[in-house]
Design an enzyme around this catalytic site. Structure first.
Site, PDB file in Angstrom:
ATOM      1  N   ASP A  57      47.770 -20.408 -50.639  1.00 42.74           N
ATOM      2  CA  ASP A  57      46.418 -20.508 -51.198  1.00 42.74           C
ATOM      3  C   ASP A  57      46.481 -20.969 -52.644  1.00 42.74           C
ATOM      4  OD1 ASP A  57      45.037 -19.867 -48.966  1.00 42.74           O
ATOM      5  OD2 ASP A  57      44.709 -17.761 -49.468  1.00 42.74           O
TER       6      ASP A  57
ATOM      7  N   ASP B  93      43.985 -19.246 -38.875  1.00 42.98           N
ATOM      8  CA  ASP B  93      44.286 -18.353 -40.001  1.00 42.98           C
ATOM      9  C   ASP B  93      44.626 -16.950 -39.512  1.00 42.98           C
ATOM     10  OD1 ASP B  93      44.553 -17.585 -42.630  1.00 42.98           O
ATOM     11  OD2 ASP B  93      42.616 -18.389 -43.254  1.00 42.98           O
TER      12      ASP B  93
END
Ligand code: GLA
Length: 751
Positions: free
Chosen positions: A565, A495
């Site tokens: 997301d 990430d």
């Protein structure tokens, strides 16, 4: 021969290079005694007769050797292959420097050209490669020669700067790639202030420009605007390719659709700051350029030193956006994605982020895994919160030691327990970051990117590690490899949850501060190179606050990238449409999540969530122990569908039938097997419409003469009928409803 060179075609054309793929040609010419390299043509395949006439003749008398009085007019109109700054070409240029005396002008003259079989690797950078990367995940390039390259050297005689322009022709794929290496062949140092990777100078054909814009949770939304006078740019100065803009643009002729129209597309194999500019000049000539963003970029080149600029991928389609999409998909599947999962089904994963956020422990994770394994899920991914004292996103990035309070027995115990359930185990990492509240920061406050003496801008309460420093890079690598060696970890979600600001480094000298952005990206590439080489069995999925670094550079290291997301299935239709415009479905991280959706609050049927996620890598992002029994019971059916269809989804030709983004009520796209024996289309009725009888959709990509059945229904159709007359989607009432339409070839003519 994919690359040809003709000499002295006319008195002005000293050399002409013709690069041919199966369906396209790209032509450059060396013009005038002064050897200017001009761009002559890019588009549908040309035959080789009378090529001397294809350079626009109107400008030829203006070549400087015949009319030096109007040299400025020549430089400002001639279609340049790689335009340089400051001597008369006022359009957006590709290269500029600053000499020790502060001067910036450059003129690039052709010196030599060499045809190379295969494709050389680009030092330190991800790039497309010839042949198939070996299935053990090794990174070697150029092992099979299914492409050929042309390197053209141009030189500025005043400074000794040499630009090596590299073109690689992937004949069968209909792709040409370009990159540029700049060499200081002079005796004095200079600063490279701008070095773009590609340029296309063309006559305006009433072009529009297609690009992808967005934001967090709504990445890669398609936009199309007319090219008008002035400049249109797509760019990122965020240190990553970004949620906001994507390093892609395509010029399309008016009326271009999925199946018709001309498309000139460029995509940048790079993960940092970039700029694409489209300019329509005073004479209606369009110049499109692409490269590293010149702002805050300044690279010192001492005599003998080189700078390698990243690669741009060029695709021309004379058959609309659909053909462009399929060209990119095939090309990236074959020539960019690597590793053991390159051509393989990926394990169906369940990620605990939306299930637990930071509130988990070994017991909870094993509980989820136990239930998940029973339902056919194959891998548990433990997301953020397993290390240091990280119980929220305010701290501990950089402290990559397991939190034994949450996970007694550490990663090894947890991974072993998960493995005992017959599942693989994966982990989340954010290696590029440092929290101010971390042991790492307390020990090394100077390891963060920051402007000395100025308090850094926090974002998600974190700073970015200065990966331009060797000590920081080595420490980061050590932390990553220690984690990966500590247990049987078979997947990493890498990430990156903030963008770069406060560009400053504690050790880079002032004259090299302009190198920080690019050196940072090189640092990330170096870490991912080590990870893919030293842990070839790990499935790497890149991620950046969702899909903020979904770009071809990252795709070189990870065969899949978390798309967004935003896991709401309806919003995903638009995000996945924009992403699939260029990227194969096998790359799009897509999961079924819980409802009401955590970002949008929307509730979409479980079935529809499954159908939409099936167009990507497929997985789950919820707590299987907490969802309703009815939804849980659907999971084995969904995982079975994944196994049934994934080969087709991963390898098939992609067709878009309808876009919810455009029509506001339904979406339809799908894949057709290369041999056309099978196809799978996903139809989503976003909003039901009252008293509306026809929902006929015309499929694409089938063989007109073949007979097909629709799985689960009676009747036989020809491909011709399914594509021209269409197929009626029946009995679908309500909002957010979906259907998978599986089309299979049949021998029977009657049914
Ligand atoms: C990012 C990712 C999410 C999740 C969180 C964890 O936002 O996109 O999927 O991993 O970080 O902090």
């Amino acid at each position: 021969m994919a690359i040809k060179c003709y000499e002295n075609l006319t008195t002005e054309i000293k050399k002409l290079f013709k690069l041919d793929t199966k369906n396209t040609s790209y032509v450059m010419a060396v013009v005038d005694e002064e050897m200017f390299l001009g761009h002559v043509y890019y588009g549908a395949l040309l035959n080789d007769y009378h090529l001397g006439h294809i350079l626009r003749t109107g400008e030829i008398p203006f070549v400087p050797s015949k009319n030096n009085r109007d040299r400025g007019a020549f430089l400002d109109t001639f279609p340049m292959e790689y335009p340089a700054h400051g001597l008369g070409d006022y359009r957006e240029d590709c290269i500029s420097i600053e000499t020790e005396s502060g001067n910036t002008g450059l003129s690039l003259q052709f010196v030599s050209a060499e045809i190379i079989s295969g494709k050389p690797a680009l030092s330190g950078l991800p790039a497309t490669f010839s042949g198939n990367a070996s299935s053990d995940g090794s990174v070697s390039c150029g092992d099979k020669e299914d492409c050929s390259s042309l390197e053209i050297i141009c030189e500025d005689s005043s400074t000794g700067l040499r630009a090596a322009l590299l073109y690689t022709v992937f004949e069968d794929c209909d792709v040409i790639t370009r990159s540029v290496r700049v060499i200081n062949g002079g005796e004095k140092a200079f600063y490279l202030k701008r070095v773009f990777s590609a340029c296309l100078d063309m006559d305006n054909k009433d072009f529009e420009v297609v690009s992808l814009h967005g934001g967090w949770a709504r990445e890669r939304q398609l936009q199309r605007v007319p090219v008008s006078h002035g400049k249109f740019s797509v760019e990122s100065l965020r240190g990553e390719s970004s949620h906001q803009d994507h390093p892609f643009a395509a010029l399309v002729t008016k009326g271009t659709g999925q199946e018709q129209g001309e498309v000139y597309a460029m995509h940048f194999v790079y993960s940092g700051n970039f700029k694409i500019s489209v300019q329509n000049d005073q004479f209606d000539q369009v110049r499109m350029v692409m490269g590293i963003h010149p702002e805050d970029f300044k690279w010192q080149l001492k005599p003998g030193e080189e700078f390698q600029a990243p690669e741009a991928v060029l695709v021309y389609s004379g058959e609309g956006l659909g053909r462009m999409t399929r060209t990119f998909h095939d090309f990236y599947r074959k020539h960019l994605i690597r590793g053991i999962y390159k051509d393989k089904k990926r394990p169906i994963l369940i990620n605990n982020w939306e299930a637990t956020y930071f509130d988990f422990n070994t017991e909870k994770l094993i509980g989820i895994a136990r239930e998940a394994s029973r339902l056919g899920i194959e891998m548990l991914v433990m997301d953020d919160g397993w290390f240091g004292k990280r119980n929220n996103d305010d701290c501990a990035l950089g402290d990559w030691t397991v939190n034994e309070e949450k996970l007694p027995g550490g990663l090894k115990y947890l991974a072993d327990e998960i493995n005992k359930l017959g599942m693989k185990f994966g982990i989340w990492l954010e290696p590029e970051m440092i929290s101010p509240d971390s042991d790492l920061y307390r020990a090394h406050p100077d390891w963060a990117i920051a402007i000395p003496g100025r308090e850094g801008t926090l974002s998600r309460h974190q700073y970015v590690l200065d990966l331009t420093r060797e000590d920081v890079l080595e420490h980061t690598w050590e932390s990553i490899s220690k984690v990966l060696q500590s247990a049987n970890i078979e997947y990493v979600k890498w990430d990156m949850n903030r963008q770069l600001t406060d560009i400053g480094s504690a050790i880079l000298p002032a004259e090299r501060m302009g190198e920080l952005y690019h050196r940072y990206v090189l640092g990330v590439y170096e870490l991912q190179r080590r990870l893919t080489e030293q842990f070839p069995n790990v499935l790497l999925e890149n991620c950046s606050g969702g899909g903020g670094r979904f770009d071809p550079g990252m795709l070189y290291y990870s065969p899949q990238i978390w798309c967004s997301d935003d896991t709401d299935a309806i919003e995903r239709l638009k995000i996945q449409e924009g992403t699939a415009l260029i990227y194969p479905l096998s790359t799009m991280g897509a999961h079924v999540s819980d409802c009401p959706n955590h970002i949008l609050g929307r509730t979409v049927p479980f079935e529809t969530r499954g159908h939409v996620a099936l167009s990507g890598t497929f997985g789950y992002e919820l707590d299987v122990t907490k969802i309703s029994g009815e939804e849980r019971d659907m999971i084995p059916e969904q995982t079975a569908m994944y196994h049934k269809y994934n080969d087709l989804v991963r390898e098939g030709d992609y067709y878009r039938i309808a876009s919810y983004r455009e029509n506001h009520y339904f979406d339809c796209c799908g894949v057709v097997k290369k041999d056309k024996k099978e196809a799978l289309f996903t139809f989503v009725q976003v909003l039901g419409r009252p008293n509306y009888h026809s929902r006929k959709i015309c499929f694409k990509g089938l063989a007109p003469e073949k007979y097909y059945r629709i799985e689960g229904e009676d009747g036989v159709y020809t491909g011709d009928v399914l594509m021209k007359a269409g197929y009626l989607v029946q009995n679908l009432t309500g909002d957010f409803k979906s259907r998978l339409i599986h089309i299979v070839e049949t021998e029977e003519a009657n049914g």
